[in-house]
Design a protein around this motif. Structure first.
Motif, PDB file in Angstrom:
ATOM      1  N   ASP A 186       0.834  -1.213   0.000  1.00  0.00           N
ATOM      2  CA  ASP A 186       0.000   0.000   0.000  1.00  0.00           C
ATOM      3  C   ASP A 186       0.863   1.254   0.000  1.00  0.00           C
ATOM      4  OD1 ASP A 186      -2.531  -1.494   0.456  1.00  0.00           O
ATOM      5  OD2 ASP A 186      -1.588  -1.947   2.388  1.00  0.00           O
ATOM      6  N   VAL A 236      -3.271   6.405  12.556  1.00  0.00           N
ATOM      7  CA  VAL A 236      -2.857   5.822  11.284  1.00  0.00           C
ATOM      8  C   VAL A 236      -2.822   4.293  11.376  1.00  0.00           C
ATOM      9  CG1 VAL A 236      -0.943   5.645   9.651  1.00  0.00           C
ATOM     10  CG2 VAL A 236      -1.592   7.869  10.550  1.00  0.00           C
ATOM     11  N   TYR A 295      -5.194   1.817   9.314  1.00  0.00           N
ATOM     12  CA  TYR A 295      -4.542   0.882   8.399  1.00  0.00           C
ATOM     13  C   TYR A 295      -4.920  -0.572   8.703  1.00  0.00           C
ATOM     14  CZ  TYR A 295      -0.961  -1.255   5.501  1.00  0.00           C
ATOM     15  OH  TYR A 295      -0.322  -1.994   4.547  1.00  0.00           O
ATOM     16  N   ASP A 330      -0.262   4.722   1.345  1.00  0.00           N
ATOM     17  CA  ASP A 330      -0.509   4.931   2.772  1.00  0.00           C
ATOM     18  C   ASP A 330       0.728   5.346   3.550  1.00  0.00           C
ATOM     19  OD1 ASP A 330      -3.204   4.273   2.563  1.00  0.00           O
ATOM     20  OD2 ASP A 330      -2.810   2.138   2.802  1.00  0.00           O
TER      21      ASP A 330
END
Length: 142
Positions: free
Chosen positions: A99, A135, A139, A102
């Motif tokens: 990812d 975060v 996530y 991110d």
């Protein structure tokens, strides 16, 4: 009183007071014999293949107390940040491969931890911790 008279009085006071103290040197004590206790902690190397949630949990845990370490012991804070950075290197590799979009928010939190530890700014470390908590939660909730 003139400036010259005041200067003479000041000089006399300095010379008189300087002679008041007696210094004793204890010859029986050798400063080289002084032992300063030291402690070292060797942490195992970060496993780059560790599961991402484990790495992120340890980053979060270590960042939770970084601000207090900066206040109490700046050298310990630098050591703690170094460990956070080691963990981040392993976690970043995994996030980047799955990812990459991110990464920014993670990097922002890690950068605040770095600036907090290096510049002795506990508020930066505290902000970084608040960001990393959100975060990581976002996530891992996916």
């Amino acid at each position: 009183m003139t400036v010259r008279g005041a200067g003479a009085i000041a000089l006399a006071a300095v010379l008189t007071l300087g002679a008041c103290g007696t210094t004793f040197v204890d010859e029986s004590v050798d400063p080289r014999d002084t032992v300063v206790p030291t402690t070292t902690t060797t942490l195992p190397p970060v496993n780059p293949e560790a599961p991402l949630p484990v790495l992120l949990d340890e980053i979060e845990l270590r960042m939770s107390t970084l601000d207090e370490l900066i206040i109490d012991d700046d050298l310990a804070a630098l050591d703690e940040y170094a460990r956070i950075d080691e963990l981040w290197v392993a976690a970043e590799r995994q996030i980047r491969s799955n990812d990459p979009d991110d990464l920014f928010n993670f990097e922002q939190a890690i950068e605040l931890a770095r600036s907090g530890a290096e510049r002795l700014r506990p508020a930066d470390a505290s902000k970084g911790y608040k960001i990393i908590v959100d975060v990581i939660d976002d996530y891992l909730a996916r």
